[in-house]
Motif scaffolding. Structure first.
Motif, PDB file in Angstrom:
ATOM      1  N   SER A  60      82.800   9.671  86.106  1.00  0.00           N
ATOM      2  CA  SER A  60      82.782  10.049  87.517  1.00  0.00           C
ATOM      3  C   SER A  60      81.611   9.395  88.249  1.00  0.00           C
ATOM      4  N   CYS A  61      81.841   9.050  89.512  1.00  0.00           N
ATOM      5  CA  CYS A  61      80.747   8.529  90.351  1.00  0.00           C
ATOM      6  C   CYS A  61      80.179   9.629  91.250  1.00  0.00           C
ATOM      7  N   VAL A  62      80.742  10.843  91.143  1.00  0.00           N
ATOM      8  CA  VAL A  62      80.198  11.996  91.874  1.00  0.00           C
ATOM      9  C   VAL A  62      78.931  12.455  91.145  1.00  0.00           C
ATOM     10  N   PRO A  63      77.790  12.500  91.838  1.00  0.00           N
ATOM     11  CA  PRO A  63      76.519  12.736  91.151  1.00  0.00           C
ATOM     12  C   PRO A  63      76.491  13.932  90.201  1.00  0.00           C
ATOM     13  N   PHE A  64      76.991  15.091  90.628  1.00  0.00           N
ATOM     14  CA  PHE A  64      76.932  16.260  89.752  1.00  0.00           C
ATOM     15  C   PHE A  64      77.852  16.086  88.546  1.00  0.00           C
ATOM     16  N   GLU A  65      79.056  15.552  88.773  1.00  0.00           N
ATOM     17  CA  GLU A  65      79.990  15.340  87.667  1.00  0.00           C
ATOM     18  C   GLU A  65      79.441  14.311  86.679  1.00  0.00           C
ATOM     19  N   TYR A  66      78.803  13.283  87.208  1.00  0.00           N
ATOM     20  CA  TYR A  66      78.177  12.272  86.346  1.00  0.00           C
ATOM     21  C   TYR A  66      77.063  12.903  85.504  1.00  0.00           C
ATOM     22  N   ALA A  67      76.278  13.775  86.148  1.00  0.00           N
ATOM     23  CA  ALA A  67      75.192  14.450  85.441  1.00  0.00           C
ATOM     24  C   ALA A  67      75.727  15.383  84.356  1.00  0.00           C
ATOM     25  N   LYS A  68      76.862  16.046  84.614  1.00  0.00           N
ATOM     26  CA  LYS A  68      77.459  16.914  83.595  1.00  0.00           C
ATOM     27  C   LYS A  68      77.895  16.100  82.376  1.00  0.00           C
ATOM     28  N   ILE A  69      78.444  14.921  82.617  1.00  0.00           N
ATOM     29  CA  ILE A  69      78.818  14.032  81.508  1.00  0.00           C
ATOM     30  C   ILE A  69      77.574  13.675  80.697  1.00  0.00           C
ATOM     31  N   GLN A  70      76.505  13.312  81.402  1.00  0.00           N
ATOM     32  CA  GLN A  70      75.261  12.978  80.711  1.00  0.00           C
ATOM     33  C   GLN A  70      74.684  14.188  79.980  1.00  0.00           C
ATOM     34  N   GLN A  71      74.828  15.358  80.567  1.00  0.00           N
ATOM     35  CA  GLN A  71      74.345  16.582  79.922  1.00  0.00           C
ATOM     36  C   GLN A  71      74.969  16.720  78.534  1.00  0.00           C
ATOM     37  N   TRP A  72      76.279  16.516  78.460  1.00  0.00           N
ATOM     38  CA  TRP A  72      76.964  16.620  77.165  1.00  0.00           C
ATOM     39  C   TRP A  72      76.574  15.485  76.234  1.00  0.00           C
TER      40      TRP A  72
END
Length: 198
Positions: free
Chosen positions: A81-93
């Motif tokens: 995702s290029c949506v900042p929060f969704e991208y951050a959730k991917i990185q979180q995992w």
């Protein structure tokens, strides 16, 4: 592009899986870590950290660390995702995978599968079980809420965690205890361009 790796390594396999899902053409170069092939002068020029996988681009630039490679290759696709929060959730995992999942599940699997569970490593192997189950419980809780780790669609977060999770039994972890993880594994394996570990 060239990808240096060992297909039986979860960190390398997840790159291979991503390239298949996205139809990315590449040359796969098998590297045997047990024969110290990551410590040659030539390889160390590509990754001074002496680890696989390594992505070598056509212009000679190299990228290491499996999740960095995944996100680079998936950039601009539906898997990242290029949506900042969704991208951050991917990185979180993905950070979870590297710090709370892999050190236990991947290491236990390495001791059992690669080393044959020698007597002098049994205590080390057994010490990984509690942490591995803790990581699996965290995944199970999330996958009871959403079909994929970062929400309702497949992302590089799933590919990151899938690499070692789907072979966790080889490290002594019984996945039958985690029905939501088993459903998630089936979902990923049902992807049209899915390939398994060779």
């Amino acid at each position: 592009m060239k990808i240096y790796g060992d297909i039986q390594s979860g960190n390398c396999y997840k790159i291979k899986l991503l390239t298949s899902l996205l139809g990315i053409e590449h040359e796969w170069i098998e590297v045997n870590i047990l024969k110290d092939e990551t410590h040659t002068v030539e390889f160390l020029k590509k990754n001074p950290n002496a680890k696989i996988p390594v992505l070598e681009l056509d212009d000679g630039r190299c990228l290491s660390e499996s999740n960095a490679i995944l996100n680079y290759l998936a950039s601009g696709t539906d898997l990242l995702s290029c949506v900042p929060f969704e991208y951050a959730k991917i990185q979180q995992w993905q950070f979870f995978e590297q710090y709370s999942h892999e050190p236990f599940i991947a290491v236990a699997r390495y001791i059992a599968k690669y080393l044959g569970l020698p007597d002098d490593r049994k205590m080390d192997y057994e010490s990984k079980q509690e942490g591995g189950h803790k990581a699996l419980r965290v995944m199970e809780q999330q996958l009871q809420k959403t079909p994929y780790l970062a929400g309702n669609k497949l992302s590089t977060a799933d590919i990151s965690l899938y690499g070692y999770t789907h072979v966790a039994d080889e490290g002594g972890f019984d996945l039958d205890e985690y029905p939501a993880i088993m459903r998630w594994i089936d979902l990923i394996q049902s992807e049209p361009k899915y390939i398994g570990m060779e």
